[in-house]
Design a protein around this motif. Structure first.
Motif, PDB file in Angstrom:
ATOM      1  N   SER A 151       0.832  -1.206   0.000  1.00 21.06           N
ATOM      2  CA  SER A 151       0.000   0.000   0.000  1.00 21.06           C
ATOM      3  C   SER A 151       0.865   1.255   0.000  1.00 21.06           C
ATOM      4  CB  SER A 151      -0.923   0.003   1.225  1.00 21.06           C
ATOM      5  OG  SER A 151      -1.787  -1.108   1.209  1.00 21.06           O
ATOM      6  N   ILE A 152       1.929   1.220   0.798  1.00 15.07           N
ATOM      7  CA  ILE A 152       2.836   2.368   0.868  1.00 15.07           C
ATOM      8  C   ILE A 152       3.589   2.535  -0.447  1.00 15.07           C
ATOM      9  CG2 ILE A 152       4.843   3.334   2.059  1.00 15.07           C
ATOM     10  CD1 ILE A 152       3.954   1.776   4.550  1.00 15.07           C
ATOM     11  N   ILE A 153       4.091   1.418  -0.969  1.00 14.70           N
ATOM     12  CA  ILE A 153       4.854   1.466  -2.222  1.00 14.70           C
ATOM     13  C   ILE A 153       3.972   1.938  -3.374  1.00 14.70           C
ATOM     14  CG2 ILE A 153       6.101   0.065  -3.909  1.00 14.70           C
ATOM     15  CD1 ILE A 153       6.978  -1.717  -1.566  1.00 14.70           C
ATOM     16  N   SER A 154       2.723   1.481  -3.394  1.00 14.70           N
ATOM     17  CA  SER A 154       1.801   1.906  -4.450  1.00 14.70           C
ATOM     18  C   SER A 154       1.555   3.407  -4.388  1.00 14.70           C
ATOM     19  CB  SER A 154       0.475   1.153  -4.328  1.00 14.70           C
ATOM     20  OG  SER A 154       0.660  -0.233  -4.496  1.00 14.70           O
ATOM     21  N   GLY A 155       1.390   3.920  -3.169  1.00 21.13           N
ATOM     22  CA  GLY A 155       1.195   5.359  -3.009  1.00 21.13           C
ATOM     23  C   GLY A 155       2.390   6.152  -3.511  1.00 21.13           C
ATOM     24  N   ILE A 156       3.587   5.658  -3.198  1.00 24.01           N
ATOM     25  CA  ILE A 156       4.805   6.320  -3.677  1.00 24.01           C
ATOM     26  C   ILE A 156       4.877   6.264  -5.200  1.00 24.01           C
ATOM     27  CG2 ILE A 156       7.330   6.209  -3.685  1.00 24.01           C
ATOM     28  CD1 ILE A 156       7.165   5.148  -0.819  1.00 24.01           C
ATOM     29  N   ALA A 157       4.488   5.118  -5.773  1.00 23.09           N
ATOM     30  CA  ALA A 157       4.520   4.967  -7.231  1.00 23.09           C
ATOM     31  C   ALA A 157       3.569   5.955  -7.904  1.00 23.09           C
ATOM     32  CB  ALA A 157       4.150   3.535  -7.616  1.00 23.09           C
ATOM     33  N   PHE A 158       2.387   6.160  -7.312  1.00 23.08           N
ATOM     34  CA  PHE A 158       1.446   7.141  -7.854  1.00 23.08           C
ATOM     35  C   PHE A 158       2.053   8.544  -7.839  1.00 23.08           C
ATOM     36  CE2 PHE A 158      -2.103   4.095  -7.064  1.00 23.08           C
ATOM     37  CZ  PHE A 158      -2.690   4.185  -8.315  1.00 23.08           C
ATOM     38  N   ILE A 159       2.680   8.890  -6.722  1.00 20.73           N
ATOM     39  CA  ILE A 159       3.272  10.225  -6.597  1.00 20.73           C
ATOM     40  C   ILE A 159       4.397  10.418  -7.611  1.00 20.73           C
ATOM     41  CG2 ILE A 159       4.588  11.745  -5.066  1.00 20.73           C
ATOM     42  CD1 ILE A 159       3.063  10.477  -2.716  1.00 20.73           C
ATOM     43  N   VAL A 160       5.255   9.403  -7.732  1.00 23.27           N
ATOM     44  CA  VAL A 160       6.377   9.486  -8.672  1.00 23.27           C
ATOM     45  C   VAL A 160       5.877   9.606 -10.110  1.00 23.27           C
ATOM     46  CG1 VAL A 160       8.336   8.215  -9.634  1.00 23.27           C
ATOM     47  CG2 VAL A 160       7.983   8.266  -7.161  1.00 23.27           C
ATOM     48  N   SER A 161       4.879   8.803 -10.460  1.00 24.19           N
ATOM     49  CA  SER A 161       4.346   8.843 -11.824  1.00 24.19           C
ATOM     50  C   SER A 161       3.704  10.187 -12.131  1.00 24.19           C
ATOM     51  CB  SER A 161       3.321   7.720 -12.020  1.00 24.19           C
ATOM     52  OG  SER A 161       3.940   6.463 -11.948  1.00 24.19           O
ATOM     53  N   PHE A 162       3.004  10.738 -11.150  1.00 20.15           N
ATOM     54  CA  PHE A 162       2.371  12.042 -11.344  1.00 20.15           C
ATOM     55  C   PHE A 162       3.417  13.149 -11.466  1.00 20.15           C
ATOM     56  CE2 PHE A 162       0.612  15.959  -9.418  1.00 20.15           C
ATOM     57  CZ  PHE A 162      -0.363  16.236 -10.368  1.00 20.15           C
TER      58      PHE A 162
END
Length: 232
Positions: A151-162
């Motif tokens: 869940s944490i990694i997915s959130g970071i991935a969303f932020i990085v992609s954005f």
């Protein structure tokens, strides 16, 4: 009532497939964590306890093939739980929305396949750790950490992609957790990431296929270790 499930999903949510996907994910929700905790307990603690108590060693003294012993253990620890989970879930979906679920049954199965890939990956990792360490406590802790870490990694991935306007981070996560790709396919965050990454169904199928190849490979490693390297 089904209209409530489509709020906030954008234009793609008007399709029957998107509605079936949304209804299915809403049912999976809290039930998935129960299923994961169950397989964590069964695979790590159950098998680990048998190793510590010498039960597996007793099995080895019988004229039984090792792979058959492990298969029996995995069926009781993982297979039964998986069948119960899917049976109850699909029955609930049929009761809730038969007019949506039956015509889009392929989408329902695809959604379950995408969401179960990562839990099965955790189970395979725990199996290897339990066999190598010959105890389940550490494997159980690692499994719980891996589940919540996603869940944490997915959130970071969303932020990085954005921030970078690149789908690379999401694509990497989707290799081991293809539910991410499926979510984006159906417009999970259209206002934020829709222009960054909107994978086609074919791409989603590739991510799901690759994820299960990884899962299968880890289970094969577990079988090889159990059959040839495990000495009790």
């Amino acid at each position: 009532m089904l209209a409530n499930f489509t709020v906030g999903m954008g234009a793609q949510a008007t399709t029957n497939e998107a509605v079936a996907y949304t209804v299915t994910t809403s049912i999976i929700g809290g039930s998935l964590i129960v299923f994961i905790l169950l397989i964590l307990k069964n695979v790590a603690y159950g098998l680990g306890s048998d190793l510590e108590k010498g039960i597996i060693q007793t099995y080895f003294s019988y004229p039984l093939k090792r792979w058959r012993i492990l298969t029996a253990k995995l069926i009781s620890a993982l297979g039964v739980s998986l069948l119960l989970f899917l049976g109850i879930q699909i029955s609930a979906l049929y009761i809730l929305a038969p007019d949506i679920v039956l015509p889009q049954f392929g989408t329902v199965i695809l959604t379950y396949a995408a969401n179960l890939s990562y839990p099965l990956l955790i189970a395979a990792i725990m199996l290897l750790m339990t066999l190598i360490l010959r105890r389940g406590g550490i494997g159980l802790v690692v499994g719980i950490v891996l589940y919540f870490a996603m869940s944490i990694i997915s959130g970071i991935a969303f932020i990085v992609s954005f921030a970078t306007e690149s789908p690379l981070a999401l694509q990497i996560i989707s290799v081991i957790s293809p539910s991410m790709a499926l979510q984006q396919h159906y417009g999970g965050m259209p206002d934020i990431l829709g222009s960054v990454w909107s994978p086609t169904l074919s791409e989603v199928l590739v991510y799901i296929g690759v994820s299960y190849v990884i899962v299968a490979s880890l289970f094969v490693l577990g079988y090889v270790y159990f059959s040839r390297r495990l000495n009790l």
